[in-house]
Write an enzyme that holds these catalytic residues in place. Structure first.
Site, PDB file in Angstrom:
ATOM      1  CG  HIS A 265      -1.563   1.356   1.396  1.00  0.00           C
ATOM      2  ND1 HIS A 265      -2.718   1.603   0.661  1.00  0.00           N
ATOM      3  CD2 HIS A 265      -1.250   2.508   2.322  1.00  0.00           C
ATOM      4  CE1 HIS A 265      -3.075   3.123   1.089  1.00  0.00           C
ATOM      5  NE2 HIS A 265      -2.146   3.173   2.093  1.00  0.00           N
ATOM      6  CD  GLU A 419     -23.187  21.281   9.668  1.00  0.00           C
ATOM      7  OE1 GLU A 419     -24.103  21.892  10.106  1.00  0.00           O
ATOM      8  OE2 GLU A 419     -23.180  19.971   9.536  1.00  0.00           O
TER       9      GLU A 419
END
Length: 685
Positions: A265, A419
């Site tokens: 990764h 938000e």
């Protein structure tokens, strides 16, 4: 797909080996995802993606977002192969200082990068904003036989992005909005930094997105099934009333000895593994950054197709101008990013005799007066429309026509209680072009969206936040809603203008600067409680970020303040005047704008000769720059959390009243008496 050839296999292998070489040379980066995503990237960019590398800003180009921005080696490889302004030497400079290939993609830095990604989930939400922008502008300007704005937005995303809440917020809204122009390709490789996703992420992602109202398609062999990948993208493009998630099962680090593990990764492959990888793909094992001629030829053919598409589009745009001259003029103005001539003349101007109103109400008046002159304003609120006062009269909601709630020409967005998603979507809206987005919530809840706000500033995205209920002045809701620390955080973000206007003229000034600042986001911190219109304020003075509101010669004290505390400072000055003290009042609505003024002006506002006391009903952090430090009382504000109660009582509790500030002022005057006082702006460095 179009006939699969050995060249396609070679191209995929090129991407995989380049990804390994790029990360190995830098000894830093993430090779696994680029290697796993190589097949879908190749199919997308050679068969579907419409863009012209010779003009990366062609307006009707398809937009691509790499939400899993750590995989940026993949994006840089694609940009290089297609012929963007990114050379093989730039690939070799990956993650090096001042290179065009930084550790995560950065908008306005590397040619062909649409949005800045890296913090996971942000790019996903940016993609929703890009798709909303296309839907809006297409509905506004397209006509029969003139389908000028019809591009797709493609997003690559990963497990990490889908774990972050911001992507869930954005995905939910995208499904509601029926964005059929949005195609998200999910790199379902089951690997994150901690290992297999089985340790923390076991939900059924497909069912989640189906519940959002998305189309979900699956490709089980994302490592080699190019036909399956092609067919899935084609099917996604044919669905016009839903966004699409393509769940692509891939193997991270495909071809390496450590494929399918978290070890590939975020770490370079070992040298012997890279050699083995190249041998497996029939590439010279001893050559680095090797690109076969047939790979370049395939990608340059895709680039030529993009150039031809832009040329045809330019011809269509010219014909559109003949048929629809008014719409053509408006569209080309907005593409160029030019503001309408004289729009600022519609800004409200106030006199002291005008009624006191909350600055959130002054903001609503501004939006109502300028919206007809600025049709590119597109905004909304996170389920606080009636509190933020963000909906200008006469505006239509941006909604799917099938809902009967509005249509795609609408400019008012109902974000719901989202938000963070709202802020990240706004970054996508402005990145598309032709739109100036504004968003609304309480100032305290801007903190929910801090990640998106930070990326606005880093990316130079002009997003305007209407942030109301900005202090203990909101009263009864109490400390859970009172943003004691928020301003200090936001003022610390580079390239972000935080405005806290004290009256109507200062509110108009904040909008003027925010709308003219094309590369800077702005937050307008607005009061719930009424504020008087002040003697001495004006738009012309306030646009400088700070100015002398009340002037006297031979002062004993200057009080510098912002927002709702400026009238309190004036009251304190009046009381001190009755006792024979001379007090100047400085209003400082925007620190960052004031800091950009010339030194002579700044020193004339915060001048030497008398102590300077700051006053704000928030944390005092940062005010030391504009006031004196010898006494702790030279910065007066909140020492801790606020309190619940009628706002006048809350102000009294914390001593933020004219009477108490007058008392504090006398202590400051006494402390400095007989001393030579130099402006805090005078520094050695």
């Amino acid at each position: 797909m179009a006939q699969l050839t050995p060249t396609d296999t070679t191209c995929v292998s090129t991407i995989r080996t380049l990804a390994a070489d790029i990360v190995a040379k830098a000894n830093s980066g993430h090779p696994g995802a680029p290697m796993g995503l190589a097949p879908v990237a190749h199919v997308l960019f050679t068969r579907f993606f419409n863009a012209n590398p010779s003009n990366s800003k062609w307006f009707n180009r398809d937009r691509f977002v790499l939400s899993n921005g750590h995989a940026c080696a993949l994006q840089y490889i694609l940009l290089h192969l297609l012929g963007y302004k990114l050379s093989i030497d730039d690939l070799k400079a990956f993650r090096q200082l001042d290179s065009l290939t930084p550790g995560h993609p950065e908008a306005n830095h590397t040619d062909g990068i649409e949005v800045t990604t890296g913090p996971l989930g942000q790019g996903f939400a940016n993609g929703v904003g890009l798709a909303m922008a296309q839907a809006h502008l297409g509905a506004l300007f397209n006509r029969d036989n003139f389908n000028l704005i019809n591009n797709y937005t493609y997003v690559f995303t990963g497990d990490g992005c889908l774990m972050e809440g911001v992507s869930s917020e954005a995905a939910s809204l995208a499904g509601h909005l029926q964005l059929g122009n949005l195609i998200v390709i999910y790199d379902d490789n089951h690997i994150t930094i901690d290992g297999n996703t089985a340790v923390a992420f076991t939900e059924d992602v497909s069912q989640r997105f189906l519940s959002y109202g998305w189309q979900v398609l699956r490709v089980e062999d994302g490592d080699s099934d190019l036909d399956g990948i092609y067919n899935a993208i084609a099917a996604a493009r044919s669905e016009k009333s839903k966004p699409t998630l393509i769940r692509l099962r891939t193997t991270i680090g495909y071809g390496s000895k450590v494929q399918g593990t978290h070890g590939v990764h975020g770490s370079p492959l070992k040298a012997d593994d890279i050699q083995s990888l190249k041998t497996k793909f029939n590439f010279p094992p001893d050559q680095t950054f090797y690109v076969p001629g047939e790979t370049y030829a395939a990608y340059r053919a895709a680039a030529r197709r993009g150039a031809e598409l832009e040329a045809a589009w330019t011809t269509l745009l010219a014909k559109y101008g003949e048929a629809y001259p008014k719409e053509h003029a408006e569209l080309t103005r907005r593409i160029a990013g030019k503001l309408p001539e004289g729009w600022e003349q519609s800004l409200p101007v106030y006199q002291p005799s005008d009624a006191a109103q909350a600055s959130r109400k002054f903001s609503e008046i501004v939006l109502t007066t300028i919206t007809p002159r600025l049709p590119e304003l597109m905004g909304g609120s996170a389920d606080l429309t009636g509190s933020n006062l963000t909906k200008a009269k006469g505006t239509v909601d941006f909604q799917p026509p099938s809902t009967g709630l509005g249509d795609y020409t609408g400019t008012y967005i109902r974000y719901g209680v989202r938000e963070h998603g709202m802020g990240a979507i706004a970054n996508g809206l402005v990145a598309y072009g032709g739109i100036i987005p504004f968003v609304g919530t309480f100032l305290n809840f801007v903190s929910y969206a801090a990640g998106a706000v930070r990326l606005s500033a880093l990316s130079k995205h002009q997003v305007i936040w209407v942030a109301t209920h900005d202090s203990i002045g909101l009263g009864e809701d109490g400390p859970t809603h009172q943003p004691v620390e928020t301003a200090a955080h936001l003022r610390a973000i580079p390239n972000l203008d935080f405005w806290r206007p004290a009256d109507g003229n200062e509110t108009s000034a904040s909008y003027l600067v925010a709308i003219q600042s094309k590369e800077t986001p702005s937050i307008l911190s607005l009061s719930r409680q009424n504020l008087p219109n002040l003697e001495g304020s004006s738009i012309e003075r306030a646009v400088r970020g700070g100015y002398v509101l009340y002037e006297v010669d031979g002062e004993d004290l200057t009080i510098v303040s912002s927002g709702s505390e400026v009238p309190i400072a004036l009251e304190a000055a009046s009381k001190l005047k009755q006792e024979g003290f001379k007090v100047r009042i400085v209003s400082l609505p925007c620190w960052s704008v004031f800091d950009k003024q010339d030194k002579e002006y700044r020193l004339s506002v915060l001048r030497s000769g008398a102590p300077i006391l700051s006053l704000e009903a928030l944390s005092t952090v940062g005010w030391q720059k504009y006031s004196h430090e010898a006494s702790v009382e030279c910065q007066y504000g909140l020492p801790a959390w606020g309190a619940s109660g009628p706002y006048q009582k809350v102000y009294e509790k914390f001593g933020i009243t004219g009477a108490n500030i007058a008392t504090v002022g006398k202590k400051v005057i006494a402390f400095y008496q007989g001393q030579k006082v130099v402006s805090p702006l005078v520094k050695a460095l």
